[in-house]
Design a protein around this motif. Structure first.
Motif, PDB file in Angstrom:
ATOM      1  N   ARG A  71       0.843  -1.201   0.000  1.00 22.37           N
ATOM      2  CA  ARG A  71       0.000   0.000   0.000  1.00 22.37           C
ATOM      3  C   ARG A  71       0.879   1.252   0.000  1.00 22.37           C
ATOM      4  NH1 ARG A  71      -4.595   0.554   4.405  1.00 22.37           N
ATOM      5  NH2 ARG A  71      -5.223  -1.320   3.337  1.00 22.37           N
ATOM      6  N   VAL A  72       1.925   1.254   0.822  1.00 19.88           N
ATOM      7  CA  VAL A  72       2.840   2.395   0.878  1.00 19.88           C
ATOM      8  C   VAL A  72       3.457   2.629  -0.499  1.00 19.88           C
ATOM      9  CG1 VAL A  72       5.051   3.213   1.819  1.00 19.88           C
ATOM     10  CG2 VAL A  72       3.357   2.195   3.340  1.00 19.88           C
ATOM     11  N   LEU A  73       3.955   1.583  -1.132  1.00 19.36           N
ATOM     12  CA  LEU A  73       4.608   1.732  -2.431  1.00 19.36           C
ATOM     13  C   LEU A  73       3.625   2.159  -3.521  1.00 19.36           C
ATOM     14  CD1 LEU A  73       7.040  -1.307  -2.281  1.00 19.36           C
ATOM     15  CD2 LEU A  73       7.577   1.115  -1.936  1.00 19.36           C
ATOM     16  N   ALA A  74       2.410   1.614  -3.492  1.00 16.37           N
ATOM     17  CA  ALA A  74       1.404   1.997  -4.494  1.00 16.37           C
ATOM     18  C   ALA A  74       1.006   3.462  -4.339  1.00 16.37           C
ATOM     19  CB  ALA A  74       0.181   1.090  -4.379  1.00 16.37           C
ATOM     20  N   VAL A  75       0.814   3.891  -3.106  1.00 16.80           N
ATOM     21  CA  VAL A  75       0.442   5.293  -2.871  1.00 16.80           C
ATOM     22  C   VAL A  75       1.581   6.225  -3.277  1.00 16.80           C
ATOM     23  CG1 VAL A  75      -0.074   6.963  -1.038  1.00 16.80           C
ATOM     24  CG2 VAL A  75      -1.306   4.810  -1.130  1.00 16.80           C
ATOM     25  N   LEU A  76       2.818   5.851  -2.982  1.00 15.40           N
ATOM     26  CA  LEU A  76       3.952   6.693  -3.370  1.00 15.40           C
ATOM     27  C   LEU A  76       4.113   6.749  -4.895  1.00 15.40           C
ATOM     28  CD1 LEU A  76       6.606   5.890  -0.630  1.00 15.40           C
ATOM     29  CD2 LEU A  76       5.402   8.055  -1.018  1.00 15.40           C
ATOM     30  N   LEU A  77       3.865   5.656  -5.573  1.00 15.69           N
ATOM     31  CA  LEU A  77       3.937   5.667  -7.034  1.00 15.69           C
ATOM     32  C   LEU A  77       2.846   6.573  -7.611  1.00 15.69           C
ATOM     33  CD1 LEU A  77       5.571   4.493  -9.368  1.00 15.69           C
ATOM     34  CD2 LEU A  77       3.933   2.612  -9.457  1.00 15.69           C
ATOM     35  N   ALA A  78       1.644   6.504  -7.045  1.00 14.73           N
ATOM     36  CA  ALA A  78       0.561   7.392  -7.472  1.00 14.73           C
ATOM     37  C   ALA A  78       0.888   8.852  -7.129  1.00 14.73           C
ATOM     38  CB  ALA A  78      -0.750   6.970  -6.802  1.00 14.73           C
ATOM     39  N   PHE A  79       1.522   9.073  -5.982  1.00 17.38           N
ATOM     40  CA  PHE A  79       1.948  10.416  -5.573  1.00 17.38           C
ATOM     41  C   PHE A  79       2.921  10.986  -6.605  1.00 17.38           C
ATOM     42  CE2 PHE A  79       5.015  12.881  -2.782  1.00 17.38           C
ATOM     43  CZ  PHE A  79       4.187  13.984  -2.583  1.00 17.38           C
ATOM     44  N   GLY A  80       3.885  10.192  -7.034  1.00 19.60           N
ATOM     45  CA  GLY A  80       4.837  10.637  -8.051  1.00 19.60           C
ATOM     46  C   GLY A  80       4.141  10.968  -9.365  1.00 19.60           C
ATOM     47  N   GLY A  81       3.201  10.131  -9.777  1.00 20.02           N
ATOM     48  CA  GLY A  81       2.436  10.409 -10.992  1.00 20.02           C
ATOM     49  C   GLY A  81       1.582  11.657 -10.856  1.00 20.02           C
ATOM     50  N   GLY A  82       0.993  11.841  -9.677  1.00 21.54           N
ATOM     51  CA  GLY A  82       0.187  13.042  -9.420  1.00 21.54           C
ATOM     52  C   GLY A  82       1.021  14.308  -9.479  1.00 21.54           C
ATOM     53  N   ILE A  83       2.244  14.236  -8.961  1.00 22.06           N
ATOM     54  CA  ILE A  83       3.145  15.392  -9.025  1.00 22.06           C
ATOM     55  C   ILE A  83       3.444  15.744 -10.482  1.00 22.06           C
ATOM     56  CG2 ILE A  83       5.534  16.116  -8.647  1.00 22.06           C
ATOM     57  CD1 ILE A  83       5.368  14.793  -5.884  1.00 22.06           C
ATOM     58  N   GLU A  84       3.700  14.738 -11.298  1.00 24.40           N
ATOM     59  CA  GLU A  84       3.992  15.003 -12.716  1.00 24.40           C
ATOM     60  C   GLU A  84       2.796  15.618 -13.422  1.00 24.40           C
ATOM     61  OE1 GLU A  84       7.061  14.939 -13.858  1.00 24.40           O
ATOM     62  OE2 GLU A  84       7.577  14.254 -11.838  1.00 24.40           O
ATOM     63  N   LEU A  85       1.604  15.131 -13.131  1.00 27.15           N
ATOM     64  CA  LEU A  85       0.395  15.713 -13.736  1.00 27.15           C
ATOM     65  C   LEU A  85       0.177  17.144 -13.244  1.00 27.15           C
ATOM     66  CD1 LEU A  85      -2.000  12.631 -13.565  1.00 27.15           C
ATOM     67  CD2 LEU A  85      -0.897  13.604 -15.599  1.00 27.15           C
ATOM     68  N   GLU A  96       7.107  15.137 -16.677  1.00 23.33           N
ATOM     69  CA  GLU A  96       7.778  14.193 -17.577  1.00 23.33           C
ATOM     70  C   GLU A  96       7.581  12.773 -17.065  1.00 23.33           C
ATOM     71  OE1 GLU A  96      11.907  14.963 -18.433  1.00 23.33           O
ATOM     72  OE2 GLU A  96      11.634  17.092 -17.990  1.00 23.33           O
ATOM     73  N   TRP A  97       7.290  11.862 -17.972  1.00 23.84           N
ATOM     74  CA  TRP A  97       7.140  10.465 -17.574  1.00 23.84           C
ATOM     75  C   TRP A  97       8.479   9.874 -17.156  1.00 23.84           C
ATOM     76  CZ3 TRP A  97       2.660   9.657 -15.957  1.00 23.84           C
ATOM     77  CH2 TRP A  97       1.549  10.208 -16.575  1.00 23.84           C
ATOM     78  N   ALA A  98       9.580  10.425 -17.675  1.00 21.85           N
ATOM     79  CA  ALA A  98      10.905   9.957 -17.260  1.00 21.85           C
ATOM     80  C   ALA A  98      11.146  10.275 -15.782  1.00 21.85           C
ATOM     81  CB  ALA A  98      11.995  10.586 -18.121  1.00 21.85           C
ATOM     82  N   ASP A  99      10.569  11.384 -15.304  1.00 18.06           N
ATOM     83  CA  ASP A  99      10.666  11.700 -13.875  1.00 18.06           C
ATOM     84  C   ASP A  99       9.908  10.659 -13.051  1.00 18.06           C
ATOM     85  OD1 ASP A  99      12.172  13.932 -14.417  1.00 18.06           O
ATOM     86  OD2 ASP A  99      10.530  15.359 -14.140  1.00 18.06           O
ATOM     87  N   TRP A 100       8.762  10.226 -13.565  1.00 21.01           N
ATOM     88  CA  TRP A 100       7.979   9.215 -12.852  1.00 21.01           C
ATOM     89  C   TRP A 100       8.738   7.890 -12.812  1.00 21.01           C
ATOM     90  CZ3 TRP A 100       3.356   5.912 -14.507  1.00 21.01           C
ATOM     91  CH2 TRP A 100       2.616   5.517 -13.386  1.00 21.01           C
ATOM     92  N   LEU A 101       9.449   7.593 -13.895  1.00 23.46           N
ATOM     93  CA  LEU A 101      10.284   6.394 -13.912  1.00 23.46           C
ATOM     94  C   LEU A 101      11.402   6.520 -12.873  1.00 23.46           C
ATOM     95  CD1 LEU A 101      10.994   3.668 -15.175  1.00 23.46           C
ATOM     96  CD2 LEU A 101      12.337   4.902 -16.878  1.00 23.46           C
ATOM     97  N   ALA A 102      11.994   7.713 -12.760  1.00 25.15           N
ATOM     98  CA  ALA A 102      13.022   7.947 -11.732  1.00 25.15           C
ATOM     99  C   ALA A 102      12.430   7.779 -10.335  1.00 25.15           C
ATOM    100  CB  ALA A 102      13.632   9.333 -11.899  1.00 25.15           C
ATOM    101  N   ASP A 103      11.180   8.197 -10.160  1.00 20.66           N
ATOM    102  CA  ASP A 103      10.498   7.987  -8.877  1.00 20.66           C
ATOM    103  C   ASP A 103      10.387   6.494  -8.573  1.00 20.66           C
ATOM    104  OD1 ASP A 103      10.127  10.748  -8.890  1.00 20.66           O
ATOM    105  OD2 ASP A 103       7.995  10.639  -9.381  1.00 20.66           O
ATOM    106  N   ALA A 104      10.023   5.718  -9.587  1.00 20.71           N
ATOM    107  CA  ALA A 104       9.880   4.266  -9.406  1.00 20.71           C
ATOM    108  C   ALA A 104      11.224   3.614  -9.072  1.00 20.71           C
ATOM    109  CB  ALA A 104       9.278   3.641 -10.670  1.00 20.71           C
ATOM    110  N   VAL A 105      12.298   4.089  -9.706  1.00 17.20           N
ATOM    111  CA  VAL A 105      13.634   3.575  -9.385  1.00 17.20           C
ATOM    112  C   VAL A 105      13.965   3.899  -7.927  1.00 17.20           C
ATOM    113  CG1 VAL A 105      16.103   3.883  -9.877  1.00 17.20           C
ATOM    114  CG2 VAL A 105      14.477   3.609 -11.753  1.00 17.20           C
ATOM    115  N   GLY A 106      13.612   5.107  -7.501  1.00 17.36           N
ATOM    116  CA  GLY A 106      13.816   5.489  -6.105  1.00 17.36           C
ATOM    117  C   GLY A 106      13.009   4.625  -5.144  1.00 17.36           C
ATOM    118  N   LEU A 107      11.789   4.269  -5.525  1.00 20.64           N
ATOM    119  CA  LEU A 107      10.977   3.389  -4.680  1.00 20.64           C
ATOM    120  C   LEU A 107      11.631   2.021  -4.529  1.00 20.64           C
ATOM    121  CD1 LEU A 107       7.349   4.214  -5.888  1.00 20.64           C
ATOM    122  CD2 LEU A 107       8.476   4.958  -3.790  1.00 20.64           C
ATOM    123  N   ALA A 108      12.194   1.522  -5.614  1.00 20.18           N
ATOM    124  CA  ALA A 108      12.883   0.224  -5.547  1.00 20.18           C
ATOM    125  C   ALA A 108      14.109   0.318  -4.644  1.00 20.18           C
ATOM    126  CB  ALA A 108      13.279  -0.233  -6.946  1.00 20.18           C
TER     127      ALA A 108
END
Length: 140
Positions: A71-85, A96-108
């Motif tokens: 749940r924490v990871l899903a919400v943070l991934l959505a948070f990153g996408g929301g920031i980009e939007l 940028e979608w590349a920023d969202w990908l960088a967010d996902a790398v950070g989550l990992a």
């Protein structure tokens, strides 16, 4: 009947406060006009900032809420996408979608950092609930 959730310990409450404070800082800095931010040294620095911010958010979030890792990871991934939007809608920032990908790398990366301490935090509560299976114990 549902059991009440255990009361979080003092360190766990501190982690939760740190997590939510960092999330607020990330949101504000991400939506602030670029004129108020220091100049970028090179283009990859932006992606590194995203990855570092979300590494810290993931590590703090997983340690603050060890019973709900997905749940924490899903919400943070959505948070990153929301920031980009939201950045795309501001007019002074670019999403940028590349920023969202960088967010996902950070989550990992944050998940990897928090894995061992989180495992130690979750384990005692599950061990206490489980019956002892020590076969060397003898009855009086």
């Amino acid at each position: 009947m549902k059991q009440a959730a255990p009361t979080p310990s003092r360190p766990q409450r501190g982690l939760a406060w740190s997590f939510w404070s960092l999330a607020l800082c990330v949101a504000v800095l991400s939506l602030m006009p670029t004129a108020y931010l220091p100049p970028q040294v090179f283009s990859l620095w932006d992606k590194a900032q995203h990855a570092l911010a979300f590494t810290a958010l993931a590590a703090l979030g997983l340690l603050a809420y060890p019973q709900r890792p997905w749940r924490v990871l899903a919400v943070l991934l959505a948070f990153g996408g929301g920031i980009e939007l939201a950045q795309a809608a501001t007019g002074w920032r670019y999403g940028e979608w590349a920023d969202w990908l960088a967010d996902a790398v950070g989550l990992a990366a944050g998940s990897a950092l928090a894995w061992h301490p989180r495992r130690r935090m979750v384990r005692p509560s599950t061990m206490a609930a489980a019956p002892s299976t020590n076969s060397t114990a003898t009855a009086p």
